[in-house]
Design a protein around this motif. Structure first.
Motif: not given
Length: 220
Positions: A138-143, A149-151, A176-177, A189-191
């Motif tokens: 469903q998604h890929v995530a960046f940590w 907030d910037r991403w 956030a997705y 997703e940004i985690s």
């Protein structure tokens, strides 16, 4: 092109290009430069890259079955929790009923694999993905520790919208997705790796390094 959000009956325009998406996923603005104008390249280099994909997340109907499938492929151990409700959650900007989630995480090389089963009918992107496409990646995530907030703003600039977002508990970082309805399979997703999240993920990664197949499913 515009697509309607079925839960709200609203439409939103989107205009992200394949090249813009490539620059996000690869974390390499220069690699996408032939697709950008000079102005776009100048704007792009003003933003940080996303430092590479850290996680691939799957939505599933049966968490136990899904974990066993991956164990049979030699991926594990799996660390799981069941029937967890986020302390904060919004869906397309609205605060509605919160989803109840059962989830599991395991590491495979440099990539974390996440399995997510929604246990109620509350509005969420997990539910939307299952209804639209079934059990999928469903998604890929960046940590990130300090660029959350910037991403998130960067994705909005690229034409994405925040589909759902929240926090799993009061001590952990936000998530956030983001979706782009011109390219719905490119869910991101940004985690925010705060509140012990990064340390927990590192513990899961280390457990996979010399895993011998014993104790494959571990409740946390």
């Amino acid at each position: 092109m515009a697509e309607t959000n079925p839960s709200r009956g609203q439409s939103a325009p989107f205009a992200v290009s394949w090249c813009s998406l490539a620059s996000v996923v690869s974390g390499n603005v220069a690699g996408a430069s032939p697709c950008l104008s000079s102005k776009q390249r100048n704007e792009a280099v003003m933003h940080p890259n996303f430092n590479g994909v850290k996680q691939v997340g799957y939505v599933v109907k049966d968490l136990d079955k899904a974990m066993r499938h991956w164990v049979d492929l030699g991926i594990g151990p799996w660390f799981y929790r069941k029937n967890v409700t986020p302390v904060e959650f919004r869906y397309y900007g609205e605060t509605l009923d919160k989803p109840v989630i059962s989830g599991a995480i395991a590491q495979s090389g440099d990539i974390q694999i996440e399995l997510l089963q929604q246990c109620n009918d509350a509005p969420s992107l997990y539910r939307d993905s299952l209804e639209r496409s079934g059990e999928i990646a469903q998604h890929v995530a960046f940590w990130t520790v300090n660029e959350y907030d910037r991403w998130c703003r960067r994705l909005l600039e690229l034409g994405y919208v925040e589909g759902h977002a929240g926090r799993m508990d009061s001590m952990r970082g936000r998530f956030a997705y983001f979706v782009h309805l011109d390219f719905p399979s490119a869910m991101i997703e940004i985690s925010e790796s705060l509140g012990g999240k990064a340390e927990t993920f590192e513990r899961f990664k280390q457990a996979a390094l010399n895993w011998d197949g014993r104790d494959p499913l571990r409740m946390v």
